[in-house]
Every structure is written in structure tokens, then in C-alpha cells.
Motif scaffolding. Structure first.
Motif: not given
Length: 370
Positions: A262, A347-348, A314, A265-266, A352, A355, A344, A358
Motif C-alpha cells: 500500500i 480502490r477501497a 494502514a 503503491q501510494s 478493501d 485500502w 483510494v 488507509f
């Protein structure tokens, strides 16, 4: 070593260096402690084909050709200039090379706007000069002069941060290999011993601040260290530095691979957003380097250890990311908020896998800073 906040590479890896020196049969330039092959092996780690009885872990993650060119340069009579964006590991590579070559990486001059020629050559102990006059005894050699006298590697960090006249003091050192001391009538020249060399670093974002003169450029071999864009290599760097951090702080805390993914990727998402931005207001002020990723993870780990339940989550990583990267208000906060909602949040909802936490952590951090 236990009493040092951060031990230099030659202390941290003393056992490895002793072992490599004991099995090293290769030719050594000048007074080097290790042969070029063993220096490369110390920096990049060993492989089964090397035939060693113990494994040497990789310490710097990057292209092998960069390390080989740096080592070859130091085996010549030219200086080495490592240049690249912030956080690309220039200083760490310089420290590792100096540790492997001469077992001393601490002869360092830090380039700043306040660096003077005295920091490169020598200064005087005023009280001794008043009492006994100017002599070699009352002279205070710089780290570079000390490296010359010992025939070892001297380092100059952030060369382009120092002014042009200070930079030019290196020209005679790199070309003539001696420093004259006009204040003395006798014993007034310090000659460099075999093995002396200089490793300098420069931030490519400082271009135009204090550009190097053509004369100084000719005396350096340039090795450009690129930003790490390979996700696997970047993960190895972050993991290596994180394990080192945990050992230093004596923290037992698991960093789940999912959370590391995570974080990686962020940063990749934010870099892509910066690359497509049409103005500086649409870019984060941060360089989004690997070093900054490590800083975000370090902050999250320490927060979890001291103010959490000693479990890395996260949401904690997101809070650390926002706190580290939001340097301008409201510009950076707006960019991070847009990223959370545009990238994000979908994606969440879709998957999940951390994310959602996060997203929540990021929103709370932005709200507290707004």
C-alpha cells in the motif's frame, strides 16, 4: 556500537569487512583494504557463484554498473561525483564505498551556504597561535586534509550547496594532490598519500544554485544515480532500511507485506499524478523519493510502538504519509485530498485489502491539518 545513535558503516558491518579482508586475494589499488571486486561485493551483496563461506547481504540497491564505475573512478586519480535527485541513496553509497576501501567513512565536509575554504583545507587553533605562534601543531586540518595525509577517502556532501569560491578550493587538491600552507616557512606543504580520493555528492534539484566550474567538472567523474522506479527494487530498499530501524530501536513489530504494498503503491500513484501535472501548484512539494517512503514508514512504526497497540495499520501509515508530505497549506492538502477521493476511495470500495483503513487514516489526518 551500542552507545552510538547511528554507527558508521565500517562499525555496523565490521565483521563482514573483517571476513572479506581475510579471504580477499585480489589486487588492491594503493592502500585499499579490499580489492575492487570485494568492494563491489560488500556493497551489492554476494551470490552463490562468489564461493564465499558466508552470505554478504546487499546494502545498496541499484544498477551494478553505477557501483562498478564509481569503484573504478576511485582507483584512478580522479574525484567521484555522485549526482541525483534527493533520496536516491547517494550519501549511503558514498559511505559504503569509503567504509570498504579504507574502513573510515567519517572524514566528511558538509556543503552549505556557510561552508568556507577553511572547512576544505585547514584552520588555526587561536589560543595556541597566540601562545606559540603558527606551526603545524597549532594547525587544525580539515577532514579533506586529514584524508590526504592518511591516504584514504574524504567525502564532500552536497557540493553544489557551497559557494563557487569554496568549490574551487578543491581544484588544486584534485589536480596537484597537495595543499600549500603559506603561513608557515617550513613544512608548509601537505602532500596526498597514495589512496587519497574524494567522493562528492550533489543534488540535481540544486542545479543553478552554485553550478560547478568547468575546471572542477573536469576533475570529477560523474555517476548519475537515477530515482528507483522498479517496484521490486524499491520494496527491497524500504524493507532493508526498515529492518535496520527496528534493530536500532530494539522494536519487535511485524510489517505485513500488504501494508508495504500500500505504501509503495501510494507513492507510485502520487508520482504519476506529479508527472501529469501541468503546473507546480498541482504537484506536491515533496520529491516523493524512496528516502521519504522510509521516513513515512519509520514515523508510522514509532507511532504504533509508542502511542498505539504495537500493531502497524494502514490508517497509521496514511496519517504519517499526510503528515510528511503536506508541506504547503492548502496546496499539498488539496492534492492529497484529491488523491484520496479520486484514487483510494474507489480502490477501497472495490477491494478493501487495507485500502479502507488507509482512506480513513488519510481523511482524519487531512481534517486535523485543515
Amino acid at each position: 556500537m551500542s552507545e552510538m545513535l547511528r554507527a558508521p558503516a565500517e562499525v555496523t558491518y565490521a565483521d563482514e569487512l573483517d571476513f572479506l579482508e581475510s579471504v580477499d586475494t585480489g589486487p588492491k589499488p594503493f592502500s585499499w583494504r579490499l580489492s575492487p571486486r570485494m568492494v563491489r561485493l560488500f556493497v551489492l551483496g554476494s551470490e552463490r557463484a562468489d564461493g564465499l563461506s558466508r552470505e554478504i547481504p546487499q546494502k545498496w540497491f541499484g544498477d551494478r554498473s553505477f557501483v562498478e564505475r564509481a569503484i573504478v573512478t576511485l582507483a584512478s586519480d580522479r574525484g567521484l561525483l555522485l549526482i541525483g535527485d534527493p533520496g536516491t541513496g547517494k550519501s549511503w553509497l558514498a559511505e559504503l564505498l569509503a567504509a570498504a576501501i579504507c574502513r573510515n567513512s567519517t572524514l566528511v565536509v558538509q556543503g552549505t551556504a556557510g561552508t568556507t575554504e577553511d572547512h576544505i583545507k585547514y584552520s588555526w587553533n587561536v589560543s595556541m597561535v597566540i601562545a606559540k605562534g603558527q606551526s603545524r601543531e597549532s594547525m587544525i586540518p580539515s577532514p579533506i586534509m586529514t584524508a590526504m595525509e592518511r591516504g584514504v577517502v574524504g567525502r564532500f556532501e552536497e557540493l553544489t550547496r557551497s559557494t563557487s569560491d569554496v568549490q574551487d578550493a578543491l581544484i588544486s587538491i584534485l589536480s596537484e594532490k597537495y595543499v600549500a600552507i603559506p603561513e608557515l616557512d617550513q613544512d608548509n606543504i601537505v602532500f596526498a598519500q597514495p589512496g587519497f580520493s574524494i567522493i562528492a555528492t550533489a543534488n540535481s534539484r540544486d542545479r543553478g544554485v552554485n553550478d560547478l566550474s568547468s575546471a572542477l567538472k573536469r576533475r570529477f567523474n560523474f555517476v548519475r544515480i537515477p530515482v528507483v522506479t522498479n517496484k521490486r527494487s524499491e520494496a527491497e530498499i524500504v524493507r532493508f532500511r526498515t529492518e535496520e530501524l527496528l534493530r536500532r530501536h530494539r522494536i519487535e513489530l511485524d510489517v505485513p507485506p500488504t501494508l508495504l504494498d500500500i505504501l509503495l503503491q501510494s507513492f507510485a500513484d502520487l508520482r504519476a499524478g506529479a508527472a501529469s501535472a501541468t503546473s507546480d501548484d498541482e504537484k506536491l512539494e515533496s520529491a516523493l523519493s524512496t528516502a521519504e517512503q522510509i521516513g513515512v514508514l519509520e514515523d508510522a512504526i514509532l507511532h504504533s510502538q509508542f502511542f498505539g497497540d504495537r500493531t502497524l495499520r494502514a490508517a497509521t501509515i496514511a496519517g504519517s504519509l499526510v503528515g510528511s508530505l503536506a508541506r504547503r497549506s492548502p496546496e499539498d492538502l488539496a492534492i492529497l485530498n484529491k488523491y484520496l477521493h479520486g484514487v483510494v476511495e474507489p480502490r477501497a470500495r472495490k477491494d478493501d485489502d487495507g485500502w479502507a483503513g488507509f482512506l480513513d487514516g488519510g481523511r482524519q489526518a487531512i481534517a486535523s491539518l485543515s
